[in-house]
Design a protein around this motif. Structure first.
Motif, PDB file in Angstrom:
ATOM      1  N   ALA A  17      -0.699  -5.340  -8.780  1.00  0.00           N
ATOM      2  CA  ALA A  17      -1.611  -6.495  -8.834  1.00  0.00           C
ATOM      3  C   ALA A  17      -1.679  -7.193  -7.472  1.00  0.00           C
ATOM      4  O   ALA A  17      -2.750  -7.623  -7.038  1.00  0.00           O
ATOM      5  CB  ALA A  17      -1.170  -7.469  -9.919  1.00  0.00           C
ATOM      6  N   TRP A  18      -0.532  -7.319  -6.789  1.00  0.00           N
ATOM      7  CA  TRP A  18      -0.548  -7.889  -5.427  1.00  0.00           C
ATOM      8  C   TRP A  18      -1.445  -7.036  -4.525  1.00  0.00           C
ATOM      9  O   TRP A  18      -2.240  -7.553  -3.739  1.00  0.00           O
ATOM     10  CB  TRP A  18       0.870  -7.941  -4.842  1.00  0.00           C
ATOM     11  CG  TRP A  18       1.773  -8.976  -5.459  1.00  0.00           C
ATOM     12  CD1 TRP A  18       2.836  -8.752  -6.283  1.00  0.00           C
ATOM     13  CD2 TRP A  18       1.687 -10.398  -5.294  1.00  0.00           C
ATOM     14  NE1 TRP A  18       3.416  -9.948  -6.643  1.00  0.00           N
ATOM     15  CE2 TRP A  18       2.739 -10.976  -6.047  1.00  0.00           C
ATOM     16  CE3 TRP A  18       0.838 -11.246  -4.583  1.00  0.00           C
ATOM     17  CZ2 TRP A  18       2.963 -12.343  -6.113  1.00  0.00           C
ATOM     18  CZ3 TRP A  18       1.054 -12.622  -4.646  1.00  0.00           C
ATOM     19  CH2 TRP A  18       2.097 -13.159  -5.403  1.00  0.00           C
ATOM     20  N   TYR A  19      -1.306  -5.701  -4.663  1.00  0.00           N
ATOM     21  CA  TYR A  19      -2.123  -4.771  -3.876  1.00  0.00           C
ATOM     22  C   TYR A  19      -3.604  -4.944  -4.223  1.00  0.00           C
ATOM     23  O   TYR A  19      -4.466  -5.015  -3.331  1.00  0.00           O
ATOM     24  CB  TYR A  19      -1.660  -3.335  -4.160  1.00  0.00           C
ATOM     25  CG  TYR A  19      -2.673  -2.261  -3.815  1.00  0.00           C
ATOM     26  CD1 TYR A  19      -2.886  -1.864  -2.504  1.00  0.00           C
ATOM     27  CD2 TYR A  19      -3.426  -1.640  -4.821  1.00  0.00           C
ATOM     28  CE1 TYR A  19      -3.820  -0.883  -2.192  1.00  0.00           C
ATOM     29  CE2 TYR A  19      -4.351  -0.653  -4.525  1.00  0.00           C
ATOM     30  CZ  TYR A  19      -4.549  -0.276  -3.211  1.00  0.00           C
ATOM     31  OH  TYR A  19      -5.483   0.689  -2.904  1.00  0.00           O
ATOM     32  N   GLY A  20      -3.913  -5.024  -5.523  1.00  0.00           N
ATOM     33  CA  GLY A  20      -5.306  -5.196  -5.963  1.00  0.00           C
ATOM     34  C   GLY A  20      -5.937  -6.445  -5.361  1.00  0.00           C
ATOM     35  O   GLY A  20      -7.078  -6.418  -4.875  1.00  0.00           O
ATOM     36  N   LEU A  21      -5.163  -7.550  -5.368  1.00  0.00           N
ATOM     37  CA  LEU A  21      -5.670  -8.802  -4.768  1.00  0.00           C
ATOM     38  C   LEU A  21      -5.905  -8.612  -3.266  1.00  0.00           C
ATOM     39  O   LEU A  21      -6.913  -9.071  -2.723  1.00  0.00           O
ATOM     40  CB  LEU A  21      -4.670  -9.936  -5.004  1.00  0.00           C
ATOM     41  CG  LEU A  21      -4.647 -10.510  -6.431  1.00  0.00           C
ATOM     42  CD1 LEU A  21      -3.406 -11.365  -6.651  1.00  0.00           C
ATOM     43  CD2 LEU A  21      -5.905 -11.338  -6.705  1.00  0.00           C
ATOM     44  N   GLY A  22      -4.981  -7.912  -2.615  1.00  0.00           N
ATOM     45  CA  GLY A  22      -5.145  -7.653  -1.175  1.00  0.00           C
ATOM     46  C   GLY A  22      -6.437  -6.905  -0.883  1.00  0.00           C
ATOM     47  O   GLY A  22      -7.173  -7.240   0.055  1.00  0.00           O
ATOM     48  N   VAL A  23      -6.727  -5.894  -1.706  1.00  0.00           N
ATOM     49  CA  VAL A  23      -7.954  -5.094  -1.510  1.00  0.00           C
ATOM     50  C   VAL A  23      -9.200  -5.978  -1.673  1.00  0.00           C
ATOM     51  O   VAL A  23     -10.144  -5.891  -0.880  1.00  0.00           O
ATOM     52  CB  VAL A  23      -8.008  -3.895  -2.489  1.00  0.00           C
ATOM     53  CG1 VAL A  23      -9.373  -3.216  -2.451  1.00  0.00           C
ATOM     54  CG2 VAL A  23      -6.912  -2.883  -2.165  1.00  0.00           C
TER      55      VAL A  23
ATOM     56  N   PRO B 141       8.735  -1.153  -0.916  1.00  0.00           N
ATOM     57  CA  PRO B 141       8.701  -0.917   0.543  1.00  0.00           C
ATOM     58  C   PRO B 141       8.628   0.546   0.953  1.00  0.00           C
ATOM     59  O   PRO B 141       8.635   0.856   2.131  1.00  0.00           O
ATOM     60  CB  PRO B 141      10.022  -1.544   1.019  1.00  0.00           C
ATOM     61  CG  PRO B 141      10.921  -1.498  -0.163  1.00  0.00           C
ATOM     62  CD  PRO B 141      10.051  -1.579  -1.384  1.00  0.00           C
ATOM     63  N   ARG B 142       8.526   1.467  -0.031  1.00  0.00           N
ATOM     64  CA  ARG B 142       8.504   2.895   0.330  1.00  0.00           C
ATOM     65  C   ARG B 142       7.121   3.518   0.167  1.00  0.00           C
ATOM     66  O   ARG B 142       6.946   4.714   0.370  1.00  0.00           O
ATOM     67  CB  ARG B 142       9.533   3.647  -0.523  1.00  0.00           C
ATOM     68  CG  ARG B 142      10.958   3.208  -0.204  1.00  0.00           C
ATOM     69  CD  ARG B 142      11.946   3.696  -1.243  1.00  0.00           C
ATOM     70  NE  ARG B 142      12.039   5.144  -1.268  1.00  0.00           N
ATOM     71  CZ  ARG B 142      12.587   5.833  -2.258  1.00  0.00           C
ATOM     72  NH1 ARG B 142      13.063   5.209  -3.309  1.00  0.00           N
ATOM     73  NH2 ARG B 142      12.639   7.152  -2.218  1.00  0.00           N
ATOM     74  N   SER B 143       6.120   2.722  -0.198  1.00  0.00           N
ATOM     75  CA  SER B 143       4.780   3.274  -0.427  1.00  0.00           C
ATOM     76  C   SER B 143       3.974   3.326   0.872  1.00  0.00           C
ATOM     77  O   SER B 143       3.702   2.297   1.493  1.00  0.00           O
ATOM     78  CB  SER B 143       4.035   2.415  -1.455  1.00  0.00           C
ATOM     79  OG  SER B 143       2.655   2.674  -1.385  1.00  0.00           O
ATOM     80  N   SER B 144       3.569   4.542   1.251  1.00  0.00           N
ATOM     81  CA  SER B 144       2.772   4.689   2.480  1.00  0.00           C
ATOM     82  C   SER B 144       1.407   4.014   2.323  1.00  0.00           C
ATOM     83  O   SER B 144       0.815   3.547   3.292  1.00  0.00           O
ATOM     84  CB  SER B 144       2.590   6.164   2.823  1.00  0.00           C
ATOM     85  OG  SER B 144       1.708   6.780   1.917  1.00  0.00           O
ATOM     86  N   VAL B 145       0.888   3.969   1.087  1.00  0.00           N
ATOM     87  CA  VAL B 145      -0.422   3.338   0.846  1.00  0.00           C
ATOM     88  C   VAL B 145      -0.341   1.841   1.149  1.00  0.00           C
ATOM     89  O   VAL B 145      -1.210   1.280   1.822  1.00  0.00           O
ATOM     90  CB  VAL B 145      -0.893   3.584  -0.606  1.00  0.00           C
ATOM     91  CG1 VAL B 145      -2.135   2.761  -0.916  1.00  0.00           C
ATOM     92  CG2 VAL B 145      -1.179   5.060  -0.822  1.00  0.00           C
ATOM     93  N   LEU B 146       0.726   1.199   0.673  1.00  0.00           N
ATOM     94  CA  LEU B 146       0.879  -0.245   0.933  1.00  0.00           C
ATOM     95  C   LEU B 146       1.074  -0.507   2.424  1.00  0.00           C
ATOM     96  O   LEU B 146       0.518  -1.459   2.972  1.00  0.00           O
ATOM     97  CB  LEU B 146       2.054  -0.808   0.130  1.00  0.00           C
ATOM     98  CG  LEU B 146       1.887  -0.799  -1.393  1.00  0.00           C
ATOM     99  CD1 LEU B 146       3.118  -1.373  -2.075  1.00  0.00           C
ATOM    100  CD2 LEU B 146       0.641  -1.570  -1.823  1.00  0.00           C
ATOM    101  N   MET B 147       1.860   0.334   3.092  1.00  0.00           N
ATOM    102  CA  MET B 147       2.050   0.176   4.548  1.00  0.00           C
ATOM    103  C   MET B 147       0.704   0.270   5.258  1.00  0.00           C
ATOM    104  O   MET B 147       0.394  -0.502   6.157  1.00  0.00           O
ATOM    105  CB  MET B 147       2.966   1.288   5.088  1.00  0.00           C
ATOM    106  CG  MET B 147       4.392   1.203   4.630  1.00  0.00           C
ATOM    107  SD  MET B 147       5.288   2.688   5.205  1.00  0.00           S
ATOM    108  CE  MET B 147       6.672   2.688   4.063  1.00  0.00           C
ATOM    109  N   CYS B 148      -0.104   1.252   4.831  1.00  0.00           N
ATOM    110  CA  CYS B 148      -1.387   1.492   5.481  1.00  0.00           C
ATOM    111  C   CYS B 148      -2.325   0.298   5.303  1.00  0.00           C
ATOM    112  O   CYS B 148      -2.947  -0.162   6.267  1.00  0.00           O
ATOM    113  CB  CYS B 148      -2.004   2.754   4.909  1.00  0.00           C
ATOM    114  SG  CYS B 148      -3.487   3.242   5.774  1.00  0.00           S
ATOM    115  N   TYR B 149      -2.405  -0.231   4.075  1.00  0.00           N
ATOM    116  CA  TYR B 149      -3.298  -1.369   3.825  1.00  0.00           C
ATOM    117  C   TYR B 149      -2.812  -2.636   4.528  1.00  0.00           C
ATOM    118  O   TYR B 149      -3.615  -3.426   5.027  1.00  0.00           O
ATOM    119  CB  TYR B 149      -3.480  -1.600   2.321  1.00  0.00           C
ATOM    120  CG  TYR B 149      -4.609  -0.760   1.766  1.00  0.00           C
ATOM    121  CD1 TYR B 149      -5.919  -1.248   1.726  1.00  0.00           C
ATOM    122  CD2 TYR B 149      -4.386   0.543   1.321  1.00  0.00           C
ATOM    123  CE1 TYR B 149      -6.958  -0.466   1.243  1.00  0.00           C
ATOM    124  CE2 TYR B 149      -5.421   1.334   0.846  1.00  0.00           C
ATOM    125  CZ  TYR B 149      -6.707   0.812   0.806  1.00  0.00           C
ATOM    126  OH  TYR B 149      -7.746   1.587   0.340  1.00  0.00           O
TER     127      TYR B 149
END
Length: 305
Positions: free
Chosen positions: A147-153, A176-184
């Motif tokens: 959900a934090w990621y969704g809001l960021g997008v 902290p291990r998700s490459s997708v989150l690091m990328c965004y």
């Protein structure tokens, strides 16, 4: 003494969830499938399994899973999340949304069902409702990083870059291990003109998942902005090895060669980008860039690509 069957199910599913969080959907699929075989009537975690199958484009298996879950318990939110994911995979966002909303109505304490509603509203560009559902998910579980990621997008699309960075960072702190989150997070930092921080984040993303093409492309984009053209080309060559059919990669190469005044290569790259059937929004931009290759830079709109 060995594990009891339900303990084996639980531990196998936890491994599946861990791979899901690492965005390693093939490994996640293996463990979720195993867990589901161990205990076909247990619904816990099956909403996430359905998302794994969605990401792997496994339409037949996803459809079959949804039917199985409905037959086990048609009043379970997990079953309706799986049905929703079937329609989301077919890009039928309205029907997907109805099913995810049904999941929320059946049990409003399932954070993931709220998030899936948020994703569908986001796909429909209804950002107001999208934000509302992501916030509901966080009220249920404040550590629900999806959900934090969704809001960021949403905030990234709305060009509210400070908000985007804050929300991606919260997601990244939880997972902290998700490459997708690091990328965004890197993309938000780049939008905030914090290019050194953005590059560092892209490096981390590339290191944590060598198969993910997105951070390599984003890194090249940042390097182009810093006018480090040769480094950007080197990165795009590495990207070409893992994703040889990306039109956006060739379009960016064309732009770099134009900047370096290597016009035959620029024309060639724009041509390849067009052959790869880019999305309609990019098509006109690439065509226009190709037509303007032989014009001096000051006559070109530099930011189009």
């Amino acid at each position: 003494m060995g594990l009891m069957p339900d303990e084996t199910f639980w531990s196998t599913m936890q491994v599946g969830k861990a791979y899901f969080e690492l965005v390693d959907y093939l490994e996640a699929d293996h463990f979720f499938e195993l867990a589901h075989r161990l205990s076909p009537c247990t619904l816990e975690g099956m909403d996430i399994y359905s998302t794994v199958l969605y990401h792997l484009n496994e339409e037949m298996r996803l459809s079959y899973l949804a039917q199985e879950l409905i037959s086990v318990d048609r009043l379970s939110p997990q079953a309706w999340c799986a049905v929703g994911n079937c329609f989301a995979l077919r890009k039928d966002h309205e029907t997907a949304l109805k099913n995810f909303q049904r999941a929320v109505q059946l049990d409003s304490r399932v954070a993931y069902a709220h998030t899936l509603c948020g994703h569908e509203y986001s796909a429909l560009e209804d950002y107001e409702n999208s934000v509302k559902f992501y916030r509901c998910a966080l009220q249920v579980d404040e550590r629900h990083y999806n959900a934090w990621y969704g809001l960021g997008v949403v905030y990234l699309r709305q060009e509210k870059f400070e908000f985007a960075e804050h929300h991606f960072r919260r997601a990244f702190q939880i997972n902290p291990r998700s490459s997708v989150l690091m990328c965004y997070l890197g993309m938000a930092l780049h939008a905030l003109k914090r290019d050194e921080d953005a590059l560092e984040m892209m490096e981390k993303a590339i290191f944590s998942d060598k198969k993910n093409p997105l951070p390599k492309y984003q890194k090249a984009l940042i390097l182009v902005g810093l006018q480090k053209y040769q480094e950007a080309l080197d990165e795009l060559e590495r990207l070409r090895e893992i994703a040889p059919h990306e039109s956006s990669m060739y379009a960016l190469m064309g732009k770099i060669y134009k900047q370096l005044n290597i016009l035959d290569k620029a024309v060639f790259c724009f041509g390849v980008a067009l052959d790869l059937k880019p999305p309609a929004a990019d098509l006109a931009i690439i065509k226009s860039a190709m037509e303007k290759v032989h014009l001096p830079d000051e006559l070109m709109e530099d930011d189009d690509l």
